[in-house]
Design a protein around this motif. Structure first.
Motif, PDB file in Angstrom:
ATOM      1  N   GLU A 237       0.857  -1.208   0.000  1.00  0.00           N
ATOM      2  CA  GLU A 237       0.000   0.000   0.000  1.00  0.00           C
ATOM      3  C   GLU A 237       0.873   1.231   0.000  1.00  0.00           C
ATOM      4  O   GLU A 237       1.803   1.326   0.789  1.00  0.00           O
ATOM      5  CB  GLU A 237      -0.874   0.017   1.256  1.00  0.00           C
ATOM      6  CG  GLU A 237      -2.218  -0.574   1.020  1.00  0.00           C
ATOM      7  CD  GLU A 237      -3.210  -0.226   2.117  1.00  0.00           C
ATOM      8  OE1 GLU A 237      -3.014   0.773   2.826  1.00  0.00           O
ATOM      9  OE2 GLU A 237      -4.169  -0.983   2.243  1.00  0.00           O
ATOM     10  N   ARG A 238       0.578   2.161  -0.866  1.00  0.00           N
ATOM     11  CA  ARG A 238       1.233   3.468  -0.841  1.00  0.00           C
ATOM     12  C   ARG A 238       0.149   4.510  -1.044  1.00  0.00           C
ATOM     13  O   ARG A 238      -0.867   4.236  -1.677  1.00  0.00           O
ATOM     14  CB  ARG A 238       2.259   3.591  -1.986  1.00  0.00           C
ATOM     15  CG  ARG A 238       3.513   2.766  -1.805  1.00  0.00           C
ATOM     16  CD  ARG A 238       4.354   3.248  -0.642  1.00  0.00           C
ATOM     17  NE  ARG A 238       5.613   2.537  -0.511  1.00  0.00           N
ATOM     18  CZ  ARG A 238       5.784   1.356   0.098  1.00  0.00           C
ATOM     19  NH1 ARG A 238       4.743   0.740   0.611  1.00  0.00           N
ATOM     20  NH2 ARG A 238       6.974   0.796   0.195  1.00  0.00           N
ATOM     21  N   HIS A 239       0.367   5.721  -0.517  1.00  0.00           N
ATOM     22  CA  HIS A 239      -0.635   6.762  -0.752  1.00  0.00           C
ATOM     23  C   HIS A 239      -0.679   7.085  -2.239  1.00  0.00           C
ATOM     24  O   HIS A 239       0.337   7.323  -2.853  1.00  0.00           O
ATOM     25  CB  HIS A 239      -0.329   7.994   0.090  1.00  0.00           C
ATOM     26  CG  HIS A 239      -0.788   7.805   1.481  1.00  0.00           C
ATOM     27  ND1 HIS A 239      -2.117   7.936   1.844  1.00  0.00           N
ATOM     28  CD2 HIS A 239      -0.141   7.403   2.588  1.00  0.00           C
ATOM     29  CE1 HIS A 239      -2.237   7.638   3.116  1.00  0.00           C
ATOM     30  NE2 HIS A 239      -1.054   7.319   3.602  1.00  0.00           N
ATOM     31  N   CYS A 250       2.832   7.353  -5.437  1.00  0.00           N
ATOM     32  CA  CYS A 250       2.856   6.002  -4.875  1.00  0.00           C
ATOM     33  C   CYS A 250       4.171   5.286  -5.154  1.00  0.00           C
ATOM     34  O   CYS A 250       4.239   4.070  -5.082  1.00  0.00           O
ATOM     35  CB  CYS A 250       1.711   5.184  -5.467  1.00  0.00           C
ATOM     36  SG  CYS A 250       1.949   4.843  -7.215  1.00  0.00           S
ATOM     37  N   ILE A 252       7.705   3.550  -5.002  1.00  0.00           N
ATOM     38  CA  ILE A 252       8.348   2.722  -3.973  1.00  0.00           C
ATOM     39  C   ILE A 252       9.845   3.013  -4.019  1.00  0.00           C
ATOM     40  O   ILE A 252      10.433   3.097  -5.097  1.00  0.00           O
ATOM     41  CB  ILE A 252       8.054   1.228  -4.250  1.00  0.00           C
ATOM     42  CG1 ILE A 252       6.542   0.984  -4.065  1.00  0.00           C
ATOM     43  CG2 ILE A 252       8.869   0.319  -3.353  1.00  0.00           C
ATOM     44  CD1 ILE A 252       6.081  -0.395  -4.438  1.00  0.00           C
ATOM     45  N   CYS A 260       3.339   1.915  -7.169  1.00  0.00           N
ATOM     46  CA  CYS A 260       2.425   0.916  -6.609  1.00  0.00           C
ATOM     47  C   CYS A 260       1.171   0.775  -7.483  1.00  0.00           C
ATOM     48  O   CYS A 260       0.659  -0.317  -7.681  1.00  0.00           O
ATOM     49  CB  CYS A 260       2.052   1.331  -5.188  1.00  0.00           C
ATOM     50  SG  CYS A 260       1.336   0.016  -4.248  1.00  0.00           S
TER      51      CYS A 260
END
Ligand SMILES: Cc1cc2nc3c(=O)[nH]c(=O)nc-3n(C[C@H](O)[C@H](O)[C@H](O)COP(=O)(O)OP(=O)(O)OC[C@H]3O[C@@H](n4cnc5c(N)ncnc54)[C@H](O)[C@@H]3O)c2cc1C
Ligand code: FES
Length: 278
Positions: A237-239, A250, A252, A260
């Motif tokens: 999960e990423r914003h 998002c 990474i 993401c």
């Protein structure tokens, strides 16, 4: 509207809530029917939920594609949009874009043993895959489900879990971090359940979904069991903001700069092990 948007997943579709239920003090479940047809998702994908004038947020589809006609979401009230969603109920409308994201590699897993590891709200995205496997049970080998939550009251999908527990073709174990007087099960972190699972690592795919803190410790236990890195599947999960690989929100922190939204949310551990933080 450009033709490519009009006919793609980016198009905003109208979804009507046909059922809704408060599951815990923080999580609410929704059953949603699209006005113009099916969602046609695969396990592990998410939708962008939009509420007019408020915004949008990615939410995992928690029902299996084997369920036709409508799809389900489980939403934790975390901020503006999700709190506004909690105020909605049966008969209300919302905007849906998607499905988006790389699904779990179901084809690769077919014919193999499966070890599901779910922490907290992680059971929601995993449920789309677990119920797919339950509905196509003969296509898979041994199935173990490990579930961990903070307290017994935090457990989601309790009635469904009772059905999984009763099945003879599934091994189900559950643990809570903090017990309660009526709790008769395991107490301890989810990692404590992994040593007890018997497995043939060469033919085991482990799918892990939970809070970021869980990954490091669960993966260490799976590696001790000799499960190959390419057979450890994670959902990260990423914003997110745009949900389409444009804004970089998002990203990474990884040499390959994965996004993401467009490269995930599912990854193998082999793919993301160089990330600074899972
Ligand atoms: C692929 C994917 C699947 C998801 N599936 C689910 C699901 O099934 N159910 C579910 O409940 N949630 C899910 N989420 C999480 C959900 O999208 C977030 O909780 C989302 O932020 C909620 O939107 P909101 O407007 O309600 O909250 P927001 O107003 O965005 O705030 C939520 C919290 O995050 C913080 N925050 C917001 N933006 C940022 C940022 N850019 N950086 C750091 N912190 C920030 C806020 O301060 C607040 O604490 C998923 C997320 C992803 C990426
Ligand atoms: S959310 Fe914008 S790049 Fe992923």
């Amino acid at each position: 509207m450009k033709e490519e948007i009009k006919n793609s997943n980016w198009k905003l579709r109208k979804g009507r809530i046909i059922d809704a239920k408060q599951m815990t003090s923080a999580e609410k479940w929704f059953d949603i029917k699209l006005e113009d047809g099916g969602l046609d998702h695969e396990p592990g994908q998410f939708v962008q939920v939009e509420l007019f004038g408020i915004g949008e947020a990615p939410i995992s589809i928690c029902s299996s594609p084997t369920k036709r006609g409508s799809f389900e979401l489980t939403v934790r009230a975390a901020g503006r949009l999700t709190r506004a969603m909690h105020a909605l109920g049966k008969g209300d409308w919302l905007g849906i874009r998607g499905p988006f994201g790389k699904p779990f590699p179901v084809k690769l897993m077919t014919g193999n043993d499966l070890l599901f590891v779910a922490g907290g709200l992680g059971i929601a995205p995993l449920r789309s895959l677990i119920n797919y496997v339950m509905d196509n049970r003969r296509e898979f080998g041994k199935v173990d489900i490990l579930l961990g939550c903070k307290t017994p009251e935090d457990m989601l999908f309790g009635d469904e879990i009772k059905k999984w527990q009763k099945r003879l073709d599934v091994n189900f174990s559950c643990t809570v971090d903090r017990s309660a007087p009526e709790w008769k099960g395991n107490v301890g972190l989810i990692t404590s359940l992994i040593p007890g699972v018997t497995m043939n690592p060469e033919r085991t795919f482990s799918v892990v979904v939970g809070p970021p803190i869980m990954y490091k410790f669960v993966i260490a236990e799976l590696l001790k069991k000799n499960i190959p890195e390419r057979q450890i599947i994670l959902s990260l999960e990423r914003h997110m903001k745009c949900g389409m690989g444009k804004c970089g929100h998002c990203q990474i922190d990884h040499p390959k700069n994965y996004y993401c939204c467009k490269d995930g949310p599912t990854f193998t551990y082999e793919e993301v092990k160089a990330a600074r933080k899972l």
